[in-house]
Design an enzyme around this catalytic site. Sequence first.
Site, mmCIF file in Angstrom:
data_model
loop_
_atom_site.group_PDB
_atom_site.id
_atom_site.type_symbol
_atom_site.label_atom_id
_atom_site.label_comp_id
_atom_site.label_asym_id
_atom_site.label_seq_id
_atom_site.Cartn_x
_atom_site.Cartn_y
_atom_site.Cartn_z
ATOM 1 N N GLY A 1 77.441 76.192 24.413
ATOM 2 C CA GLY A 1 77.960 75.859 25.726
ATOM 3 C C GLY A 1 79.322 75.196 25.691
ATOM 4 N N THR A 2 79.561 74.354 24.693
ATOM 5 C CA THR A 2 80.839 73.642 24.606
ATOM 6 C C THR A 2 81.999 74.612 24.428
ATOM 7 O OG1 THR A 2 79.859 71.602 23.775
ATOM 8 C CG2 THR A 2 82.171 71.981 23.239
ATOM 9 N N CYS B 1 74.218 65.268 24.061
ATOM 10 C CA CYS B 1 75.030 65.493 22.870
ATOM 11 C C CYS B 1 75.423 64.208 22.170
ATOM 12 C CB CYS B 1 76.265 66.305 23.233
ATOM 13 S SG CYS B 1 75.854 67.988 23.760
ATOM 14 N N ASN C 1 72.841 66.921 33.285
ATOM 15 C CA ASN C 1 71.960 66.732 32.134
ATOM 16 C C ASN C 1 71.378 65.331 32.037
ATOM 17 O OD1 ASN C 1 74.823 66.236 31.604
ATOM 18 N ND2 ASN C 1 74.191 65.647 29.553
ATOM 19 N N GLY D 1 71.732 78.794 23.851
ATOM 20 C CA GLY D 1 70.395 79.246 23.493
ATOM 21 C C GLY D 1 69.387 78.138 23.257
ATOM 22 N N HIS D 2 69.823 77.040 22.664
ATOM 23 C CA HIS D 2 68.864 76.007 22.264
ATOM 24 C C HIS D 2 68.343 75.179 23.430
ATOM 25 C CE1 HIS D 2 71.480 72.243 22.164
ATOM 26 N NE2 HIS D 2 72.350 73.198 22.440
#
Length: 391
Positions: free
Chosen positions: A74-75, A338, A159, A208-209
Site C-alpha cells: 500500500g505504501t 505500521c 486505520n 495483500g496482508h
Amino acid sequence: MNTSAAIYLDNAATTRLDPEVLEAMLPLMTENFGNPSSIHSHGRKVRTAIEKARKTVASLLNTSPAEIFFTSGGTEADNTAIRSSIDTYRLTHAITSPLEHHAVLHTLEHLHKVGTIKLDLVRIDEKGRIDLTHLDELLKTNQKTGGGRSLVSLMHGNNEIANLLNLQQVGDLCREYNAIFHSDTVQTMGHFRHDLQNLPVDFIVGAGHKFHGPKGVGFLYANAERVKIEPFIYGGAQERNMRGGTENVYGIVGLAKALEIAYREMDAHREHITSLKRRMIDQLTEKMPDVRFNGNSGDIDNSLYTVLNVSLPASELSDMLLFNLDIAGISASGGSACSSGSEIGSHVLGALPGQNPERGYVRFSFGKYNTTAEIDFAVETLVGLYQKELI
C-alpha cells in the site's frame, strides 16, 4: 479459555495468511519459477499466472485489468499515485487531512517542504470527521487564485479510529473542481465492496496482508479515462511500463486469491466480525467506568467494523498498557499499524480536538479467525488491569 494461547487482536496491522492462499502460492515458489519477462515456456507460464491474477482483481473491483498495477504494498501504491500525479500534471496544490496514514501524510508534507506543492489540511471535528464544506472551500479558493488542478488524498477507512469517508460524496466534489482524487483504501479493501465503474475515484490501493494475503505485495488502481501518469519506479517494462522490477509472482497470485476469498465470504465475515466488535463495546461499557471510544469506532453502523479504538481513564497504567496486555497473551496496538512497536504517540489521536493525553488508549482490530471467547478474555484482562490499578 486456554490463556496460554496468544490472542491476536491486531488485524489492522496485518492478518494471518489464509491456508487457501498459501496453497495457491506454493506452485509459484517451486515448479513454476520462471521469470515472467522471459519469452520461453517457463516464463510464459508465470506471465499467464500474473495476468490471471490481474483479471481476478479487476473483475472483483468491476474495472479493466489495464487499470490494475501490482506494487510492493500500500505504501508504494500511495506514493505512486501521489508523486506520479504531481510530476505528470505539474500539480502545485494538494489537500489531505492530519489523520492520514504516514504513507500519504509524510509524502505530501515532504513535497510541501521542498516547495513542490502547497499543502492544505482539511478541518476535522472532535470525532475526526472530515469537514466537507471546508474541502469545498479549499478547492474553490485554489481554483479562484489560479492554483491549477488540485490533488485530494483522503483515506476511505481510518486505520486507528475506524472513521469511514463517503467516497461518492468526496469524489463528486472533486469532479466538480476537476481535482484528482486518490483514496488510501488499504483498510477497507477486502472488507467493503468497491465498484469502480460507478465510484468517482482516480486512484485506490490495496495491500495483500490486510485481507489474509501475503506481505510485500499490493496494487494500485488508476482510472485510465481520467489519469495518465508516468512511472514512479523505472528500470524495466514490467506492469505495462508502469513499475520496473521483476514481479513478486507468488505474492501477486496470493493477493488475488485472498481478495477472491474476501469477496466470496465478505457478508459472513462482516456479520461475524461486527458481532465481536459489538460484544466488546457492550462489555466494556458495562464493566468499565468512563470508558470511551475514539473517533467513530464505537458507532457500529458508521465505522470500519474491523477496528475499535478504546479510550481509558487516566492512570499510571496507561504507559505500560500494551506491555501488560502482551504479558497476558493479548496482541493489540496503541497507534498506527505500521509503527505499533514505537513509543511515539499516535499522530491521529493527537490531531483530534479535545483529546486528553493522560488517558490510555488501545486499538483492538478484529479478523475472521477471532472468537467470542477471545473477546471475553481480552475484556476480562483489560478490566482486571484497571481494577488493580484503582485499588
